[in-house]
Design a protein around this motif. Structure first.
Motif, PDB file in Angstrom:
ATOM      1  N   ASN A   1       0.814  -1.209   0.000  1.00 32.82           N
ATOM      2  CA  ASN A   1       0.000   0.000   0.000  1.00 32.82           C
ATOM      3  C   ASN A   1       0.849   1.261   0.000  1.00 32.82           C
ATOM      4  O   ASN A   1       0.664   2.157   0.810  1.00 32.82           O
ATOM      5  CB  ASN A   1      -0.918  -0.010   1.241  1.00 32.82           C
ATOM      6  CG  ASN A   1      -2.022   1.002   1.139  1.00 32.82           C
ATOM      7  OD1 ASN A   1      -2.448   1.358   0.052  1.00 32.82           O
ATOM      8  ND2 ASN A   1      -2.494   1.460   2.284  1.00 32.82           N
ATOM      9  N   LEU A   2       1.784   1.363  -0.930  1.00 30.73           N
ATOM     10  CA  LEU A   2       2.640   2.544  -1.011  1.00 30.73           C
ATOM     11  C   LEU A   2       1.877   3.664  -1.705  1.00 30.73           C
ATOM     12  O   LEU A   2       1.428   3.510  -2.845  1.00 30.73           O
ATOM     13  CB  LEU A   2       3.917   2.225  -1.799  1.00 30.73           C
ATOM     14  CG  LEU A   2       4.962   3.337  -1.874  1.00 30.73           C
ATOM     15  CD1 LEU A   2       5.602   3.540  -0.507  1.00 30.73           C
ATOM     16  CD2 LEU A   2       6.028   2.999  -2.908  1.00 30.73           C
ATOM     17  N   PRO A   3       1.711   4.828  -1.053  1.00 32.65           N
ATOM     18  CA  PRO A   3       0.958   5.918  -1.681  1.00 32.65           C
ATOM     19  C   PRO A   3       1.761   6.604  -2.771  1.00 32.65           C
ATOM     20  O   PRO A   3       2.979   6.488  -2.850  1.00 32.65           O
ATOM     21  CB  PRO A   3       0.700   6.874  -0.509  1.00 32.65           C
ATOM     22  CG  PRO A   3       1.836   6.631   0.432  1.00 32.65           C
ATOM     23  CD  PRO A   3       2.158   5.165   0.312  1.00 32.65           C
ATOM     24  N   LYS A   4       1.052   7.346  -3.632  1.00 38.04           N
ATOM     25  CA  LYS A   4       1.717   8.100  -4.701  1.00 38.04           C
ATOM     26  C   LYS A   4       2.258   9.432  -4.201  1.00 38.04           C
ATOM     27  O   LYS A   4       3.250   9.940  -4.707  1.00 38.04           O
ATOM     28  CB  LYS A   4       0.741   8.344  -5.854  1.00 38.04           C
ATOM     29  CG  LYS A   4       0.353   7.103  -6.625  1.00 38.04           C
ATOM     30  CD  LYS A   4      -0.498   7.470  -7.824  1.00 38.04           C
ATOM     31  CE  LYS A   4      -0.814   6.235  -8.655  1.00 38.04           C
ATOM     32  NZ  LYS A   4      -1.601   6.575  -9.876  1.00 38.04           N
ATOM     33  N   THR A   5       1.553  10.031  -3.239  1.00 31.54           N
ATOM     34  CA  THR A   5       1.967  11.310  -2.673  1.00 31.54           C
ATOM     35  C   THR A   5       1.804  11.245  -1.162  1.00 31.54           C
ATOM     36  O   THR A   5       1.263  10.285  -0.629  1.00 31.54           O
ATOM     37  CB  THR A   5       1.129  12.472  -3.242  1.00 31.54           C
ATOM     38  OG1 THR A   5      -0.249  12.268  -2.889  1.00 31.54           O
ATOM     39  CG2 THR A   5       1.243  12.557  -4.751  1.00 31.54           C
TER      40      THR A   5
ATOM     41  N   SER B   1      16.365  -9.240  -1.403  1.00 32.73           N
ATOM     42  CA  SER B   1      16.079  -9.501   0.007  1.00 32.73           C
ATOM     43  C   SER B   1      14.781  -8.853   0.477  1.00 32.73           C
ATOM     44  O   SER B   1      14.034  -9.432   1.273  1.00 32.73           O
ATOM     45  CB  SER B   1      17.249  -8.989   0.860  1.00 32.73           C
ATOM     46  OG  SER B   1      16.973  -9.092   2.232  1.00 32.73           O
ATOM     47  N   LEU B   2      14.498  -7.652  -0.021  1.00 33.27           N
ATOM     48  CA  LEU B   2      13.395  -6.861   0.523  1.00 33.27           C
ATOM     49  C   LEU B   2      12.104  -6.940  -0.283  1.00 33.27           C
ATOM     50  O   LEU B   2      11.066  -6.473   0.166  1.00 33.27           O
ATOM     51  CB  LEU B   2      13.831  -5.397   0.647  1.00 33.27           C
ATOM     52  CG  LEU B   2      14.997  -5.150   1.616  1.00 33.27           C
ATOM     53  CD1 LEU B   2      15.427  -3.685   1.581  1.00 33.27           C
ATOM     54  CD2 LEU B   2      14.627  -5.558   3.039  1.00 33.27           C
ATOM     55  N   ALA B   3      12.155  -7.536  -1.470  1.00 39.58           N
ATOM     56  CA  ALA B   3      10.949  -7.640  -2.292  1.00 39.58           C
ATOM     57  C   ALA B   3       9.782  -8.321  -1.576  1.00 39.58           C
ATOM     58  O   ALA B   3       8.635  -7.878  -1.712  1.00 39.58           O
ATOM     59  CB  ALA B   3      11.268  -8.353  -3.603  1.00 39.58           C
ATOM     60  N   PRO B   4      10.011  -9.394  -0.797  1.00 41.83           N
ATOM     61  CA  PRO B   4       8.867 -10.018  -0.107  1.00 41.83           C
ATOM     62  C   PRO B   4       8.156  -9.076   0.865  1.00 41.83           C
ATOM     63  O   PRO B   4       7.022  -9.354   1.265  1.00 41.83           O
ATOM     64  CB  PRO B   4       9.520 -11.196   0.634  1.00 41.83           C
ATOM     65  CG  PRO B   4      10.742 -11.517  -0.152  1.00 41.83           C
ATOM     66  CD  PRO B   4      11.249 -10.189  -0.624  1.00 41.83           C
ATOM     67  N   HIS B   5       8.813  -7.988   1.228  1.00 40.41           N
ATOM     68  CA  HIS B   5       8.204  -7.015   2.137  1.00 40.41           C
ATOM     69  C   HIS B   5       7.636  -5.811   1.386  1.00 40.41           C
ATOM     70  O   HIS B   5       7.243  -4.819   2.019  1.00 40.41           O
ATOM     71  CB  HIS B   5       9.250  -6.544   3.151  1.00 40.41           C
ATOM     72  CG  HIS B   5       9.846  -7.657   3.953  1.00 40.41           C
ATOM     73  ND1 HIS B   5       9.191  -8.237   5.022  1.00 40.41           N
ATOM     74  CD2 HIS B   5      11.027  -8.322   3.827  1.00 40.41           C
ATOM     75  CE1 HIS B   5       9.947  -9.211   5.522  1.00 40.41           C
ATOM     76  NE2 HIS B   5      11.061  -9.271   4.816  1.00 40.41           N
TER      77      HIS B   5
ATOM     78  N   MET C   1      10.345   0.278   7.529  1.00 41.90           N
ATOM     79  CA  MET C   1       9.334   0.012   6.503  1.00 41.90           C
ATOM     80  C   MET C   1       8.685  -1.348   6.723  1.00 41.90           C
ATOM     81  O   MET C   1       7.462  -1.502   6.569  1.00 41.90           O
ATOM     82  CB  MET C   1       9.973   0.068   5.115  1.00 41.90           C
ATOM     83  CG  MET C   1      10.453   1.439   4.683  1.00 41.90           C
ATOM     84  SD  MET C   1      11.374   1.327   3.110  1.00 41.90           S
ATOM     85  CE  MET C   1      12.044   2.997   2.987  1.00 41.90           C
ATOM     86  N   ILE C   2       9.486  -2.346   7.089  1.00 45.78           N
ATOM     87  CA  ILE C   2       8.941  -3.675   7.361  1.00 45.78           C
ATOM     88  C   ILE C   2       7.972  -3.616   8.537  1.00 45.78           C
ATOM     89  O   ILE C   2       6.876  -4.189   8.489  1.00 45.78           O
ATOM     90  CB  ILE C   2      10.083  -4.672   7.634  1.00 45.78           C
ATOM     91  CG1 ILE C   2      10.887  -4.925   6.357  1.00 45.78           C
ATOM     92  CG2 ILE C   2       9.539  -5.994   8.187  1.00 45.78           C
ATOM     93  CD1 ILE C   2      12.172  -5.688   6.577  1.00 45.78           C
ATOM     94  N   ASP C   3       8.357  -2.918   9.591  1.00 50.69           N
ATOM     95  CA  ASP C   3       7.492  -2.807  10.770  1.00 50.69           C
ATOM     96  C   ASP C   3       6.200  -2.066  10.447  1.00 50.69           C
ATOM     97  O   ASP C   3       5.142  -2.389  10.992  1.00 50.69           O
ATOM     98  CB  ASP C   3       8.235  -2.089  11.899  1.00 50.69           C
ATOM     99  CG  ASP C   3       9.367  -2.917  12.483  1.00 50.69           C
ATOM    100  OD1 ASP C   3       9.386  -4.152  12.259  1.00 50.69           O
ATOM    101  OD2 ASP C   3      10.244  -2.334  13.148  1.00 50.69           O
ATOM    102  N   GLN C   4       6.291  -1.074   9.574  1.00 56.44           N
ATOM    103  CA  GLN C   4       5.097  -0.311   9.189  1.00 56.44           C
ATOM    104  C   GLN C   4       4.126  -1.167   8.375  1.00 56.44           C
ATOM    105  O   GLN C   4       2.914  -0.952   8.418  1.00 56.44           O
ATOM    106  CB  GLN C   4       5.485   0.923   8.358  1.00 56.44           C
ATOM    107  CG  GLN C   4       6.228   1.974   9.148  1.00 56.44           C
ATOM    108  CD  GLN C   4       6.834   3.066   8.271  1.00 56.44           C
ATOM    109  OE1 GLN C   4       7.393   4.019   8.796  1.00 56.44           O
ATOM    110  NE2 GLN C   4       6.763   2.931   6.956  1.00 56.44           N
ATOM    111  N   GLY C   5       4.681  -2.055   7.557  1.00 56.96           N
ATOM    112  CA  GLY C   5       3.847  -2.978   6.794  1.00 56.96           C
ATOM    113  C   GLY C   5       3.297  -2.446   5.492  1.00 56.96           C
ATOM    114  O   GLY C   5       2.479  -3.108   4.853  1.00 56.96           O
TER     115      GLY C   5
END
Length: 255
Positions: free
Chosen positions: A2-6, A177-181, A133-137
């Motif tokens: 759920n990465l926002p655009k802005t 390494s980080l793609a699964p997250h 970022m991982i903790d934020q989800g």
């Protein structure tokens, strides 16, 4: 993810001037909130901060060559922004040190400084930001500023070329390494572009030769590099994770 655009929370290291300033401005113009990091030059950093449109930006000082300093920068950015969605690893040193002319003691010190700032600080900030970022989800993005010099050689700046090559390799390792997250990691490899630091070279006797490296007959602007960084940080750029994007105006073609 759920990465926002802005409205993202962005840390840009080494943002007091030059490319770092242009990157900070690009994100702010996109509606994001930016943590402007600087190691020295507080007056320049103040200018960067004042130039950013929007609100909620913050200024952070810290020595990234020290692991504790890097941790302090990350913590201050996360606290000031309320989290982190994007990290741009821009901070770097680039000191001339051709081997035939450089005494051994100076050579060792220069290499240690390049490794500490260009490589280890990038690795440390990436760890700190990615764990948050991982903790934020919600996923995230890391974009590393590499260099054309990693591929074409830097005879007068060998530690710079070597550490930038390592930064490219680090980015590709972290991308897997980080793609699964939901965290995408990419690098840009700029050629020559205009900054305050190189302005005397571009206006001096070697300026025409530098511009002639590209068939376009010019060098890049910081804004051109910053726009690429902005795109690589976007939700749409997830499938570019692991890439090293050449931004050199066809001045060096990799095979």
């Amino acid at each position: 993810m759920n990465l926002p655009k802005t409205g993202r929370r962005v840390l840009v290291s080494g943002a007091s001037r030059g490319l770092g300033r242009a990157v900070a401005q690009a994100f702010a113009a996109n509606g994001d909130r930016v943590a402007v990091h600087f190691g020295s030059r507080p007056e320049d950093a103040d200018v960067t901060l004042a130039s950013l449109p929007g609100t909620g930006h913050t200024l952070i000082q810290g020595d990234l060559a020290d692991a504790r300093g890097a941790a302090g920068v990350a913590e201050a950015a996360i606290e000031g922004l309320g989290g982190i969605d994007v990290l741009v690893n821009n901070a770097a040193v680039n000191v001339r040190h051709p081997l035939p002319e450089t005494p051994y003691e100076e050579w060792v010190a220069i290499w240690q400084r390049h490794v500490a700032v260009n490589l280890l600080a990038t690795a440390n900030l990436s760890h700190l930001a990615a764990r948050r970022m991982i903790d934020q989800g919600g996923g995230g993005r890391i974009v590393n500023i590499g260099s054309r010099g990693a591929f074409r050689g830097e005879p007068d700046h060998p530690a710079y070329g070597a550490t930038k090559a390592a930064v490219h390799a680090l980015g590709q390792s972290l991308a897997v390494s980080l793609a699964p997250h939901g965290i995408g990691v990419a690098s840009v490899a700029p050629g020559f572009f205009t900054t305050e630091r190189v302005a005397p070279r571009l206006s001096g006797p070697e300026g025409d030769a530098i511009r002639a490296q590209s068939p376009f007959g010019r060098v890049a602007t910081p804004e051109e590099i910053a726009n690429a960084v902005l795109w690589l940080s976007s939700p749409e750029a997830e499938w570019s994770s692991g890439t090293i994007l050449d931004l050199n105006g066809a001045s060096h073609l990799r095979t």
